[in-house]
Write an enzyme that holds these catalytic residues in place. Structure first.
Site, PDB file in Angstrom:
ATOM      1  N   SER A 180      -7.211  33.385   0.206  1.00  6.22           N
ATOM      2  CA  SER A 180      -6.889  32.052   0.698  1.00  6.22           C
ATOM      3  C   SER A 180      -6.118  31.231  -0.330  1.00  6.22           C
ATOM      4  O   SER A 180      -5.032  31.605  -0.749  1.00  6.22           O
ATOM      5  CB  SER A 180      -8.184  31.362   1.126  1.00  6.22           C
ATOM      6  OG  SER A 180      -7.938  30.146   1.783  1.00  6.22           O
TER       7      SER A 180
ATOM      8  N   ASP B  72      -3.392  31.798   2.975  1.00  7.32           N
ATOM      9  CA  ASP B  72      -3.596  32.583   4.194  1.00  7.32           C
ATOM     10  C   ASP B  72      -3.405  31.753   5.455  1.00  7.32           C
ATOM     11  O   ASP B  72      -3.638  32.234   6.559  1.00  7.32           O
ATOM     12  CB  ASP B  72      -4.963  33.259   4.202  1.00  7.32           C
ATOM     13  CG  ASP B  72      -6.118  32.281   4.357  1.00  7.32           C
ATOM     14  OD1 ASP B  72      -5.942  31.089   4.015  1.00  7.32           O
ATOM     15  OD2 ASP B  72      -7.209  32.705   4.792  1.00  7.32           O
TER      16      ASP B  72
ATOM     17  N   ASP C 115      -4.915  29.234   6.894  1.00  8.43           N
ATOM     18  CA  ASP C 115      -5.954  28.686   7.761  1.00  8.43           C
ATOM     19  C   ASP C 115      -6.131  27.190   7.518  1.00  8.43           C
ATOM     20  O   ASP C 115      -6.926  26.531   8.184  1.00  8.43           O
ATOM     21  CB  ASP C 115      -7.284  29.432   7.622  1.00  8.43           C
ATOM     22  CG  ASP C 115      -7.893  29.365   6.230  1.00  8.43           C
ATOM     23  OD1 ASP C 115      -7.251  28.822   5.305  1.00  8.43           O
ATOM     24  OD2 ASP C 115      -9.027  29.869   6.057  1.00  8.43           O
TER      25      ASP C 115
END
Length: 444
Positions: free
Chosen positions: A102, A241, A243
């Site tokens: 992430s 990533d 998100d």
């Protein structure tokens, strides 16, 4: 021993803590656990990754582990985490594996697992997978070994899904998108262009080592400059990533996850999408969000810090919108996890629908000054039961009234107590936080 799975999968320094041997064993155990729970068919797993260099090594290990346990693999390449979650459901797979750390720096990496439908694995299944690492390994042979297939249209499938969830054309909007040299580097510019926006792509040239390097949602300064330079309507910043999503208005001012949720909550309430007129946020969301929602008749349900707790509440209660100040925003009607691209599309769609600038839309919420002090302590438990600390908190809360807030939270990983204070003035919040920190330090 400490639990291997954290709140967001298994993470560590790639090739030191998170080794290919561990990745192989985790994947194989996950496939065996799935097969044990459902013997009606051969397990199928979707595997994706972000572009950090160690992802190539770990992807090979994960694929080997899955196929060695008899699972077939659908390899989708470099894609955002929410794309992998979506594809698990779309491709009717039994498991999803996303290899990413992430927003963490490049040397780290992680393995995140999704259950059928693209949902995060329950704790109990994670525990079974972890226990299975030490179990005897009975491996299939011959035709029982899993096969590997590349899904060449994975990005297009995900893009089509996102565009279907975007209610208004973005024609006329100019957006600068900071892709963090991460998993959204190909996806975000393409999707926003296909939605109708004029796009300036920033940090969209991953080389395996530059992911999150002075860019992305944790480092929005360059994006703020670029929005002003290009005369854009807004900027969007994703993490490695994708998100997460934070935004920048046309004047270069940051619009965080709380403000984005406020804008979307009003949009959803207007369209009838906001189930029970309720928003889900964590205890760290700014008091300004609570005050803004109260003024518009919207309830706020709070959870512990972590998007998994937001997801649990959304699923348990059937709510339609939730997220975190950091930019994890979840729209359960369209995604099973935080999706930065979907969030950005809905935010821009609201701008297009109303004809309002992001500045005007975000003004619905007044972000109160927030001060966070990390206090090293010898005993977190002693602080939790201290009458001195409790009395001090009550006293400060009384002084702040309804336009202030106090939160004391022990760290989950360190001997720290986090003291957070919000107030209408920065100096007031700082003074109250310092005072409480002193009390906490004295009793520990």
């Amino acid at each position: 021993m400490a639990r291997l799975f954290g709140t967001d999968g298994v993470r560590g320094l790639a090739n030191a803590e998170l080794t290919p041997e561990l990745a192989l064993a985790l994947a194989a155990s996950a496939a065996r656990v799935l097969a044990a729970h459902d013997r009606s068919h051969r397990p199928v797993a979707v595997v994706g990754r972000d572009p950090r260099a160690s992802g190539e090594m770990l992807e090979a290990a994960v694929v080997a582990g899955l196929t060695s346990a008899g699972a077939d693999v659908l390899r989708v390449g470099v894609l955002p985490t929410p794309a992998v979650a979506y594809l698990v459901g779309s491709l009717e797979a039994d498991l999803g594996v996303m290899i990413s750390a992430s927003h963490n720096p490049m040397p780290d990496n992680g393995i995140k697992l999704f259950a059928a439908g693209g949902h995060k694995l329950p704790d109990g299944i994670e525990d079974e997978i972890e226990a299975g690492l030490a179990a005897g390994k009975v491996r299939p042979t011959g035709a029982g070994v899993g096969r590997v297939h590349d899904v060449d249209d994975a990005l297009d499938r995900y893009a089509t899904h996102l565009l279907g969830a975007t209610p208004h054309s973005l024609a006329g909007l100019k957006v600068v998108v900071d892709c963090a040299n991460g998993a959204s580097s190909a996806a975000a510019p393409e999707v926003y262009r296909r939605a109708g926006a004029e796009v300036v792509a920033l940090y969209a040239e991953p080389d395996g080592v530059n992911i999150n390097e002075h860019c992305g949602s944790n480092h929005p300064d360059k994006l703020r400059e670029a929005v002003v330079k290009h005369g854009a309507d807004l900027g969007i910043a994703h993490d490695g990533d994708a998100d997460r999503c934070v935004a920048v208005d046309s004047a270069g001012e940051l619009v965080d996850g709380d403000q984005i949720m406020a804008v979307l909550a009003l949009a959803f309430a207007e369209s009838g999408e906001l189930v029970k007129d309720t928003l889900v946020a964590t205890v760290m969301s700014n008091l300004g969000l609570h005050l803004a929602m109260k003024a518009h008749g919207i309830a706020v349900v709070t959870t512990a810090v972590g998007d998994r707790y937001v997801l649990e509440e959304l699923r348990a209660s059937g709510f339609a919108l939730g997220g975190e100040q950091s930019g994890h925003v979840v729209l359960p009607a369209h995604a099973t996890t935080g999706d930065g691209l979907l969030t950005a599309l809905r935010l821009m769609s609201r701008m297009a629908e109303t004809g309002k600038s992001l500045e005007d839309l975000a003004a619905v919420m007044n972000r109160l000054p927030q001060v966070l002090v990390n206090v090293p302590v010898a005993d977190k438990a002693a602080v939790a039961v201290s009458s001195e600390v409790r009395d001090a908190v009550v006293e400060v809360e009384a002084e702040l009234g309804e336009e202030g807030r106090v939160l004391l939270r022990p760290s989950g990983t360190e001997q720290l107590v986090r003291v957070m204070v919000e107030a209408t003035a920065q100096a007031t919040a700082q003074a109250a936080a310092d005072r409480l920190a002193g009390v906490v330090s004295a009793v520990s």
